[in-house]
Scaffold this motif. Structure first.
Motif, PDB file in Angstrom:
ATOM      1  N   MET A  99       0.831  -1.208   0.000  1.00  0.00           N
ATOM      2  CA  MET A  99       0.000   0.000   0.000  1.00  0.00           C
ATOM      3  C   MET A  99       0.861   1.251   0.000  1.00  0.00           C
ATOM      4  O   MET A  99       1.923   1.287   0.616  1.00  0.00           O
ATOM      5  CB  MET A  99      -0.878   0.045   1.256  1.00  0.00           C
ATOM      6  N   LEU A 100       0.386   2.279  -0.702  1.00  0.00           N
ATOM      7  CA  LEU A 100       0.957   3.615  -0.630  1.00  0.00           C
ATOM      8  C   LEU A 100      -0.030   4.495   0.132  1.00  0.00           C
ATOM      9  O   LEU A 100      -1.219   4.546  -0.204  1.00  0.00           O
ATOM     10  CB  LEU A 100       1.180   4.199  -2.030  1.00  0.00           C
ATOM     11  N   LEU A 101       0.479   5.184   1.156  1.00  0.00           N
ATOM     12  CA  LEU A 101      -0.362   6.022   1.994  1.00  0.00           C
ATOM     13  C   LEU A 101       0.301   7.376   2.198  1.00  0.00           C
ATOM     14  O   LEU A 101       1.439   7.582   1.783  1.00  0.00           O
ATOM     15  CB  LEU A 101      -0.603   5.347   3.350  1.00  0.00           C
ATOM     16  N   GLY A 102      -0.417   8.290   2.842  1.00  0.00           N
ATOM     17  CA  GLY A 102       0.158   9.601   3.134  1.00  0.00           C
ATOM     18  C   GLY A 102      -0.474  10.696   2.299  1.00  0.00           C
ATOM     19  O   GLY A 102      -1.232  10.449   1.348  1.00  0.00           O
ATOM     20  N   ASP A 103      -0.143  11.934   2.630  1.00  0.00           N
ATOM     21  CA  ASP A 103      -0.768  13.058   1.929  1.00  0.00           C
ATOM     22  C   ASP A 103      -0.344  13.152   0.475  1.00  0.00           C
ATOM     23  O   ASP A 103      -1.027  13.764  -0.347  1.00  0.00           O
ATOM     24  CB  ASP A 103      -0.487  14.375   2.669  1.00  0.00           C
ATOM     25  N   VAL A 104       0.768  12.514   0.125  1.00  0.00           N
ATOM     26  CA  VAL A 104       1.231  12.516  -1.265  1.00  0.00           C
ATOM     27  C   VAL A 104       0.217  11.842  -2.192  1.00  0.00           C
ATOM     28  O   VAL A 104       0.101  12.207  -3.361  1.00  0.00           O
ATOM     29  CB  VAL A 104       2.614  11.825  -1.367  1.00  0.00           C
ATOM     30  N   VAL A 105      -0.496  10.856  -1.679  1.00  0.00           N
ATOM     31  CA  VAL A 105      -1.451  10.129  -2.517  1.00  0.00           C
ATOM     32  C   VAL A 105      -2.893  10.513  -2.189  1.00  0.00           C
ATOM     33  O   VAL A 105      -3.831   9.770  -2.511  1.00  0.00           O
ATOM     34  CB  VAL A 105      -1.264   8.596  -2.379  1.00  0.00           C
ATOM     35  N   ALA A 106      -3.088  11.674  -1.582  1.00  0.00           N
ATOM     36  CA  ALA A 106      -4.426  12.110  -1.171  1.00  0.00           C
ATOM     37  C   ALA A 106      -5.410  12.152  -2.342  1.00  0.00           C
ATOM     38  O   ALA A 106      -6.598  11.867  -2.182  1.00  0.00           O
ATOM     39  CB  ALA A 106      -4.352  13.475  -0.501  1.00  0.00           C
ATOM     40  N   ASN A 107      -4.917  12.486  -3.530  1.00  0.00           N
ATOM     41  CA  ASN A 107      -5.796  12.587  -4.698  1.00  0.00           C
ATOM     42  C   ASN A 107      -6.025  11.241  -5.378  1.00  0.00           C
ATOM     43  O   ASN A 107      -6.722  11.170  -6.399  1.00  0.00           O
ATOM     44  CB  ASN A 107      -5.216  13.575  -5.708  1.00  0.00           C
ATOM     45  N   PHE A 108      -5.427  10.175  -4.836  1.00  0.00           N
ATOM     46  CA  PHE A 108      -5.555   8.852  -5.455  1.00  0.00           C
ATOM     47  C   PHE A 108      -6.128   7.827  -4.487  1.00  0.00           C
ATOM     48  O   PHE A 108      -5.985   6.624  -4.684  1.00  0.00           O
ATOM     49  CB  PHE A 108      -4.186   8.381  -5.951  1.00  0.00           C
ATOM     50  N   LYS A 109      -6.761   8.312  -3.425  1.00  0.00           N
ATOM     51  CA  LYS A 109      -7.288   7.402  -2.411  1.00  0.00           C
ATOM     52  C   LYS A 109      -8.285   6.409  -2.995  1.00  0.00           C
ATOM     53  O   LYS A 109      -9.020   6.710  -3.926  1.00  0.00           O
ATOM     54  CB  LYS A 109      -7.966   8.202  -1.289  1.00  0.00           C
ATOM     55  N   ASN A 110      -8.231   5.209  -2.429  1.00  0.00           N
ATOM     56  CA  ASN A 110      -9.163   4.139  -2.799  1.00  0.00           C
ATOM     57  C   ASN A 110      -9.029   3.736  -4.265  1.00  0.00           C
ATOM     58  O   ASN A 110     -10.013   3.456  -4.944  1.00  0.00           O
ATOM     59  CB  ASN A 110     -10.605   4.545  -2.493  1.00  0.00           C
ATOM     60  N   THR A 111      -7.784   3.710  -4.739  1.00  0.00           N
ATOM     61  CA  THR A 111      -7.513   3.264  -6.114  1.00  0.00           C
ATOM     62  C   THR A 111      -6.535   2.098  -6.084  1.00  0.00           C
ATOM     63  O   THR A 111      -5.868   1.844  -5.076  1.00  0.00           O
ATOM     64  CB  THR A 111      -6.930   4.392  -6.978  1.00  0.00           C
ATOM     65  N   THR A 112      -6.458   1.411  -7.208  1.00  0.00           N
ATOM     66  CA  THR A 112      -5.538   0.276  -7.358  1.00  0.00           C
ATOM     67  C   THR A 112      -4.625   0.522  -8.543  1.00  0.00           C
ATOM     68  O   THR A 112      -5.082   0.900  -9.618  1.00  0.00           O
ATOM     69  CB  THR A 112      -6.318  -1.037  -7.570  1.00  0.00           C
ATOM     70  N   ASP A 113      -3.338   0.311  -8.336  1.00  0.00           N
ATOM     71  CA  ASP A 113      -2.339   0.430  -9.394  1.00  0.00           C
ATOM     72  C   ASP A 113      -1.832  -0.974  -9.699  1.00  0.00           C
ATOM     73  O   ASP A 113      -1.233  -1.631  -8.847  1.00  0.00           O
ATOM     74  CB  ASP A 113      -1.195   1.333  -8.920  1.00  0.00           C
ATOM     75  N   SER A 114      -2.086  -1.457 -10.912  1.00  0.00           N
ATOM     76  CA  SER A 114      -1.716  -2.825 -11.290  1.00  0.00           C
ATOM     77  C   SER A 114      -0.440  -2.886 -12.115  1.00  0.00           C
ATOM     78  O   SER A 114      -0.198  -3.862 -12.838  1.00  0.00           O
ATOM     79  CB  SER A 114      -2.869  -3.482 -12.060  1.00  0.00           C
ATOM     80  N   THR A 115       0.394  -1.862 -12.014  1.00  0.00           N
ATOM     81  CA  THR A 115       1.718  -1.887 -12.661  1.00  0.00           C
ATOM     82  C   THR A 115       2.600  -2.915 -11.951  1.00  0.00           C
ATOM     83  O   THR A 115       2.486  -3.110 -10.744  1.00  0.00           O
ATOM     84  CB  THR A 115       2.376  -0.497 -12.575  1.00  0.00           C
ATOM     85  N   PHE A 116       3.462  -3.570 -12.707  1.00  0.00           N
ATOM     86  CA  PHE A 116       4.392  -4.546 -12.126  1.00  0.00           C
ATOM     87  C   PHE A 116       5.516  -3.818 -11.400  1.00  0.00           C
ATOM     88  O   PHE A 116       6.294  -3.073 -12.011  1.00  0.00           O
ATOM     89  CB  PHE A 116       4.965  -5.438 -13.236  1.00  0.00           C
ATOM     90  N   TYR A 117       5.581  -4.021 -10.074  1.00  0.00           N
ATOM     91  CA  TYR A 117       6.644  -3.450  -9.254  1.00  0.00           C
ATOM     92  C   TYR A 117       7.342  -4.550  -8.470  1.00  0.00           C
ATOM     93  O   TYR A 117       6.797  -5.639  -8.270  1.00  0.00           O
ATOM     94  CB  TYR A 117       6.080  -2.440  -8.245  1.00  0.00           C
ATOM     95  N   THR A 118       8.551  -4.252  -7.997  1.00  0.00           N
ATOM     96  CA  THR A 118       9.282  -5.153  -7.102  1.00  0.00           C
ATOM     97  C   THR A 118       9.956  -4.305  -6.025  1.00  0.00           C
ATOM     98  O   THR A 118       9.850  -3.077  -6.033  1.00  0.00           O
ATOM     99  CB  THR A 118      10.367  -5.953  -7.851  1.00  0.00           C
ATOM    100  N   HIS A 119      10.677  -4.963  -5.132  1.00  0.00           N
ATOM    101  CA  HIS A 119      11.423  -4.213  -4.120  1.00  0.00           C
ATOM    102  C   HIS A 119      12.450  -3.266  -4.752  1.00  0.00           C
ATOM    103  O   HIS A 119      12.833  -2.275  -4.127  1.00  0.00           O
ATOM    104  CB  HIS A 119      12.141  -5.170  -3.170  1.00  0.00           C
ATOM    105  N   TYR A 120      12.859  -3.556  -5.961  1.00  0.00           N
ATOM    106  CA  TYR A 120      13.775  -2.633  -6.647  1.00  0.00           C
ATOM    107  C   TYR A 120      13.080  -1.314  -6.982  1.00  0.00           C
ATOM    108  O   TYR A 120      13.738  -0.285  -7.152  1.00  0.00           O
ATOM    109  CB  TYR A 120      14.326  -3.272  -7.922  1.00  0.00           C
ATOM    110  N   SER A 121      11.749  -1.341  -7.050  1.00  0.00           N
ATOM    111  CA  SER A 121      10.993  -0.114  -7.296  1.00  0.00           C
ATOM    112  C   SER A 121      11.090   0.860  -6.125  1.00  0.00           C
ATOM    113  O   SER A 121      10.929   2.071  -6.303  1.00  0.00           O
ATOM    114  CB  SER A 121       9.523  -0.449  -7.571  1.00  0.00           C
TER     115      SER A 121
END
Length: 353
Positions: A232-254
């Motif tokens: 999960m990404l949280l915090g005021d930085v993502v305030a405009n994207f609340k309750n959304t899902t990002d299905s991009t492929f990420y890893t710990h290298y991201s």
């Protein structure tokens, strides 16, 4: 008096220069690692589900191998160098980490470790709650053998002190203890701890000001399935994207590539620079001009690539990452493992007497 005035002005100027350091999207990042949970199990946990409405769910985020320790060092250094166990390691000081990139830009950092008894604690474990294997920064000698850097690897109790003093680092990595992270308990215990730990931080204006909070797991409990972990990404930085899902492929290298992109840090020249496995979080990529790769059939990320920390390396056909580190002598691997073996024998002998 003149001297004191000059010194005071210098300190004020230095403080102003520090506060002037801004990221393109966030000024602070706070990363929390939980332990060993399959995605479906985490996704079904009610306490974790409750966080979804507050941020962005990354439902295609992957660990990079098994077991735990190599995932941690990969998140800090861009590779796991063939490590395939949770033994005592000390990666030679010529291997760089995210700390090198941060410090070049005068950015601050800290690693907060629950139940570490002191700053720069280098032993394998403490009271069965803190374990070195979950503290990537102490595993790299470029940090552990540098007194100034190692002073930034602190007990987690320091966090509240830093918040109260307004000394929140630009980059923070938080490791819960073996109970709170779910390692020796369950995902329900980990989510219960997170529900207690995180909301006060998210509501603290001093802490959350232009901060990106990342909650993830190190790896799946089941090794044979895809190494997809709940993130999960949280915090005021993502305030405009609340309750959304990002299905991009990420890893710990991201975690590395996102920080690097946010502050124009360059890269470590390892898997953080491998576009296939190091997509930048979309909320950051949109503002930094980074173009992510559209990976429609992600690799399982559950094998082990060869590297100097693997005495008998075995390549996995399911992993796409390739180590770019330089080989080291056998002694560089043998010494830490011998130390771990001696420590284990000493503990066993002590138990007998």
């Amino acid at each position: 008096m003149l001297f004191k005035s000059i010194v005071s002005l210098a300190l004020v100027a230095a403080a102003a220069a520090q506060t002037a350091i801004k990221g393109k999207v966030f000024d602070h990042i706070f990363i929390v690692f939980l332990e060993n949970t399959d995605y479906t199990l985490a996704a079904s946990d009610p306490a974790l589900q409750a966080f979804i409405s507050q941020g962005v769910l990354l439902d295609k985020y992957y660990g990079v191998t098994h077991p735990s320790e190599p995932n941690y060092i990969a998140a800090a250094g861009g590779d796991y160098f063939g490590m395939n166990d949770d033994a005592f390691y000390a990666i030679p000081s010529n291997y760089t980490t995210i700390v090198d990139l941060l410090e070049k830009k005068n950015l601050t950092w800290k690693a907060y470790q629950e139940d570490a008894p002191t700053a720069c604690y280098r032993d394998f474990q403490n009271n069965g709650l803190y374990f070195r294997k979950h503290n990537p920064f102490i595993i790299y000698d470029s940090i552990a053998t540098n007194a100034t850097r190692c002073a930034n690897v602190v007990p987690a109790t320091q966090l509240q002190t830093d918040i109260a003093a307004g000394n929140i680092p630009n980059y923070a990595f938080y490791t819960p203890n073996m109970i709170n992270d779910g390692h020796n308990t369950t995902v329900a215990d980990a989510s219960k701890w997170l529900t207690s730990f995180l909301p006060p931080l998210l509501s603290n204006k001093s802490f959350i000001n232009n901060t990106l909070v990342v909650i993830t797991f190190d790896e799946t409990e089941t090794y044979k399935i895809e190494n997809r972990v709940w993130t999960m990404l949280l915090g005021d930085v993502v305030a405009n994207f609340k309750n959304t899902t990002d299905s991009t492929f990420y890893t710990h290298y991201s975690l590395l590539s996102t920080v690097e992109s946010n502050w124009d840090l360059g890269n470590l020249g390892r898997q953080d620079a491998n576009a296939t496995v190091a997509n930048v979080f979309d909320v950051v990529a949109k503002s930094t001009g980074y173009t992510n790769q559209n990976i429609t059939n992600p690799p399982l990320m559950n094998g082990t690539e060869p590297g100097f920390l693997a005495p008998t390396p075995t390549a996995s056909p399911t992993s796409t990452s390739t180590s770019t580190s330089k080989p080291s002598s056998a002694d560089a691997l043998a010494a830490p493992k011998v130390m771990a073996a001696l420590a284990a024998l000493t503990g066993a002998f002590a138990a007998l007497i």
